[in-house]
Motif scaffolding. Structure first.
Motif, PDB file in Angstrom:
ATOM      1  N   ALA A   1      35.593  60.565  79.721  1.00  0.00           N
ATOM      2  CA  ALA A   1      35.319  61.556  80.606  1.00  0.00           C
ATOM      3  C   ALA A   1      36.417  62.512  80.496  1.00  0.00           C
ATOM      4  O   ALA A   1      35.695  63.698  80.962  1.00  0.00           O
ATOM      5  N   LEU A   2      37.525  62.480  79.899  1.00  0.00           N
ATOM      6  CA  LEU A   2      38.388  64.093  79.676  1.00  0.00           C
ATOM      7  C   LEU A   2      38.495  64.952  78.076  1.00  0.00           C
ATOM      8  O   LEU A   2      38.226  65.939  79.154  1.00  0.00           O
ATOM      9  N   THR A   3      37.568  64.286  77.557  1.00  0.00           N
ATOM     10  CA  THR A   3      36.644  64.977  76.493  1.00  0.00           C
ATOM     11  C   THR A   3      35.719  65.569  77.206  1.00  0.00           C
ATOM     12  O   THR A   3      35.035  66.882  76.845  1.00  0.00           O
ATOM     13  N   LYS A   4      34.609  64.979  78.196  1.00  0.00           N
ATOM     14  CA  LYS A   4      33.536  65.973  77.934  1.00  0.00           C
ATOM     15  C   LYS A   4      33.780  67.162  79.117  1.00  0.00           C
ATOM     16  O   LYS A   4      33.632  67.809  79.128  1.00  0.00           O
TER      17      LYS A   4
ATOM     18  N   LEU B   1      33.727  58.762  71.301  1.00  0.00           N
ATOM     19  CA  LEU B   1      34.987  58.916  72.239  1.00  0.00           C
ATOM     20  C   LEU B   1      35.300  60.281  72.965  1.00  0.00           C
ATOM     21  O   LEU B   1      35.248  61.093  74.064  1.00  0.00           O
ATOM     22  N   GLY B   2      34.466  61.860  71.433  1.00  0.00           N
ATOM     23  CA  GLY B   2      34.251  62.711  72.309  1.00  0.00           C
ATOM     24  C   GLY B   2      35.670  63.822  71.667  1.00  0.00           C
ATOM     25  O   GLY B   2      35.681  64.889  71.801  1.00  0.00           O
ATOM     26  N   VAL B   3      36.210  62.687  70.247  1.00  0.00           N
ATOM     27  CA  VAL B   3      37.697  63.813  69.703  1.00  0.00           C
ATOM     28  C   VAL B   3      36.626  64.604  68.688  1.00  0.00           C
ATOM     29  O   VAL B   3      35.922  63.669  68.101  1.00  0.00           O
ATOM     30  N   GLU B   4      37.439  65.512  68.662  1.00  0.00           N
ATOM     31  CA  GLU B   4      36.317  66.645  67.605  1.00  0.00           C
ATOM     32  C   GLU B   4      37.086  67.194  66.565  1.00  0.00           C
ATOM     33  O   GLU B   4      37.253  67.482  65.632  1.00  0.00           O
ATOM     34  N   ILE B   5      38.527  66.833  66.373  1.00  0.00           N
ATOM     35  CA  ILE B   5      39.877  67.108  65.419  1.00  0.00           C
ATOM     36  C   ILE B   5      40.338  66.042  65.507  1.00  0.00           C
ATOM     37  O   ILE B   5      41.014  65.220  66.345  1.00  0.00           O
ATOM     38  N   PHE B   6      40.548  65.281  64.076  1.00  0.00           N
ATOM     39  CA  PHE B   6      42.148  64.174  63.450  1.00  0.00           C
ATOM     40  C   PHE B   6      42.534  65.001  63.460  1.00  0.00           C
ATOM     41  O   PHE B   6      42.454  65.796  61.949  1.00  0.00           O
ATOM     42  N   ARG B   7      43.409  64.841  63.906  1.00  0.00           N
ATOM     43  CA  ARG B   7      45.101  65.197  62.935  1.00  0.00           C
ATOM     44  C   ARG B   7      45.453  63.849  62.350  1.00  0.00           C
ATOM     45  O   ARG B   7      45.711  62.908  62.706  1.00  0.00           O
TER      46      ARG B   7
END
Ligand code: GLC
Length: 620
Positions: free
Chosen positions: A157-160, A269-275
């Motif tokens: 919900a947050l990533t959206k 789940l909407g993560v767009e960048i992985f560190r």
């Protein structure tokens, strides 16, 4: 097939071959990359059968991927350089320290929007043991949000909501190790050889001693040694970081495939960048220092290809805290790219070094080196993050300038702990190692720049100077190639949180000095004229205005210029026929830059700068 995505990491059961038959997009992406992917996999794992499982994991993740994210994938395939836009502006924070939970953070998005953020890095929030979890970097379950922070549903919900506000979420993928309480570690502890093979476990000290002879220590002071004796298992286990962080064995293809499944689940789940955390450490080889081995690059390249097949909207940011000469390899080549971007660790360190010494020579040389990298290399520029400042300067360059590397390092860490006469800084040492005389530094930007000391001593002129330093550092950082990322709290000049010393669970790790709850009361003062908070807030807004200029286009030419004064950093940005000149005086005295024009670049001859002043001039 129906979209089976739920906010939990549900996986559809489908094979890559079947999906390629029914879905053109997946088929095309897979076909374009499959041969390379398979050959990389075979290089590491020979004819291991897990390759099929890996491909099926990709197909399942693709099937599970929500439609709105698939739309984002398509649009990013058209604009693959999206993360290089001039208006990219980032922030990093702990969910709990900023808001308490993911849900509460979702209600605080206005604060982020007020700053026109486009990128938010939330510190690790997956299931972790409490209280010892190395700031969330000991992960117990890579597929589940920590219940104290929220749920997978809250994260989705947050990533959206963030996407709606134009903010991309970055999350750590802690690849090198699991928590000692992860289900694999528990199975290993219970004696299951299959899971002992997920880690590096040894009956006696023979192999550990061989490793220890060449592998440097990460936390020589807070967690000495690279192995920990495990009573239950009756074995030594490799733990390069804390004893409760067990190093994963990527020689085992099962580990690789399982971890990749988790990356894809988080992307859905909407993560767009992985560190990708501590990535140089992930491959171990006896007889080597176990850093930056070629197999690390094979794995990163496979991750990149996997994302391009399943979720091309998603990009990789490498955490490579290594000597500058190691950095470039993590970008791969233009034909075979690896990370999309890296933390600009060396510039961060060089900025602090320039500030303490009032001398920009090392900084300038370092910027030149990074600017000489190919165009696809991109950086996240920053001054402070959740970690310490490790004084990894380029020793060859130091020596060529007549600077003694060890003496300079000692000067820097003592300077920033405030132990050198004339130091304005209030910080602390981290992992002081008597044997090597190495130490790193902790503290918030404002405290390291002198704000805290000036406030305590009620010294108004010192306070003004400290503010100038803070703004100078931010402006110089934001002018360089890449995009700027603030550490949450820096936008309001948050000071050190010394209260960590009262907390037995936190006192051992001085990085906690700059990991304290966000001060909402102080933040409220950003609306009041003349306050510290207001002045920094405006300073940050000016950074964004500065970066609105066309000279911050992704393909702008960026180069240092000779200011004929070692106290002044001069950087030229050029796009089309427009030129911007950035001048940054790192000294506590006025200085003048003397500039020579050259070819298309016509610059003012002489520019005066007050102590710690910066100027950005349009030169047409
Ligand atoms: C990274 C993190 C650091 C952590 C370490 C171990 O370097 O930034 O905070 O201690 O990885 O996971």
């Amino acid at each position: 097939m129906a979209n089976t995505h739920t906010a939990d990491m549900h996986t559809a059961d489908i094979s890559a071959a079947a999906l390629a038959q029914s879905d053109e997009t997946f088929a095309e992406r897979l076909e374009a990359r499959e041969a390379e992917l398979e050959s990389l996999f075979r290089m590491l794992y020979g004819d291991a059968p897990e390759f099929d499982e890996f491909e099926d994991a990709m197909a399942e993740a693709y099937e599970d991927r929500p439609e709105d994210l698939k739309e984002l994938d398509k649009s990013r395939e058209q604009t693959p350089d999206w993360y290089k836009r001039g208006d990219m502006f980032g922030m990093t924070m702990y969910t709990d320290l900023f808001a308490g939970s993911l849900r509460k953070l979702a209600n605080r998005i206005d604060y982020l929007k007020e700053q026109d953020l486009t990128y938010l890095h939330l510190m690790p929030l997956l299931k972790m043991p409490h209280p010892n979890n190395d700031g969330g970097y000991a992960i117990e379950d890579f597929d589940t949000v920590d219940p104290l922070i929220g749920s997978n549903k809250d994260l989705a919900a947050l990533t959206k909501k963030l996407r709606g506000a134009g903010i991309s979420l970055c999350l750590d993928f802690v690849m090198n190790h699991t928590a000692s309480t992860h289900r694999w570690a528990k199975a290993a502890e219970a004696g299951d050889p299959e899971y002992q093979d997920y880690y590096f476990c040894y009956d006696d000290r023979t192999v550990p001693d061989e490793y220890d002879a060449v592998v440097p220590q990460v936390f020589p002071n807070t967690a000495p040694g690279n192995f920990t004796w495990n009573e239950k298992m009756d074995k030594w286990v490799m733990t390069q970081f804390y004893p409760f962080q067990w190093d994963l064995n990527y020689r085992n293809p099962k580990v690789f495939v399982a971890m990749m499944r988790s990356v894809l689940g988080l992307a859905n789940l909407g993560v767009e960048i992985f560190r990708i955390d501590a990535v140089p450490y992930i491959w171990k080889e006896l007889g080597t220092n176990c850093r930056n081995l070629p197999q690390v690059h094979t794995i990163v390249r496979m991750m990149r290809i996997m994302l391009e097949i399943v979720c091309p909207a998603v990009v990789l940011k490498g955490e490579v805290v290594m000597a500058p000469k190691e950095l470039a390899a993590y970008f791969g080549t233009p034909e075979h790219p690896e990370c999309h971007m890296l933390y600009n660790v060396s510039i961060m360190v060089n900025l602090w070094s320039a500030l303490a010494s009032g001398d920009v020579r090392l900084l300038k040389t370092q910027i030149d080196k990074l600017n000489a990298l190919p165009e696809h290399c991109w950086f996240v520029n920053y001054l402070r993050c959740h970690d310490d400042i490790g004084w990894g300067l380029d020793e060859d360059v130091e020596e060529s300038l007549g600077i003694d590397p060890l003496k300079h390092k000692e000067f820097l860490y003592h300077f920033y702990e405030g132990a050198v006469p004339g130091s304005w800084s209030m910080g602390e040492l981290y992992n002081y190692d008597e044997a090597s005389r190495d130490a790193r530094s902790c503290g918030t930007t404002a405290s390291l720049c002198g704000v805290e000391k000036a406030v305590i001593t009620h010294d108004r002129p010192a306070y003004e100077k400290a503010l100038r330093r803070d703004l100078l550092m931010h402006r110089a950082m934001a002018f360089l190639r890449g995009f700027p990322m603030l550490n949450c709290g820096d936008e309001i000049g948050q000071l050190n949180g010394w209260e960590y010393k009262e907390d037995p669970d936190r006192v051992e790790d001085s990085r906690n000095l700059h990991r304290s709850p966000f001060d909402w009361r102080k933040a409220a003062k950003r609306g009041t004229e003349g306050t510290l908070q207001r002045r920094l807030w405006e300073g940050m807004a000016e950074l964004r205005d500065m970066r609105d200029d066309p000279c911050f286009a992704p393909d702008a030419w960026v180069t240092t210029w000779d200011a004929h004064d070692d106290r002044v950093l001069a950087v030229v940005r050029r796009s089309g026929d427009r030129t911007l000149l950035g001048l940054f005086n790192f000294a506590d005295a006025s200085a003048a830059a003397t500039l020579d024009s050259d070819g298309d670049v016509s610059l003012p001859r002489r520019v005066e700068l007050a102590a710690y002043e910066s100027k950005v001039l349009v030169c047409d």
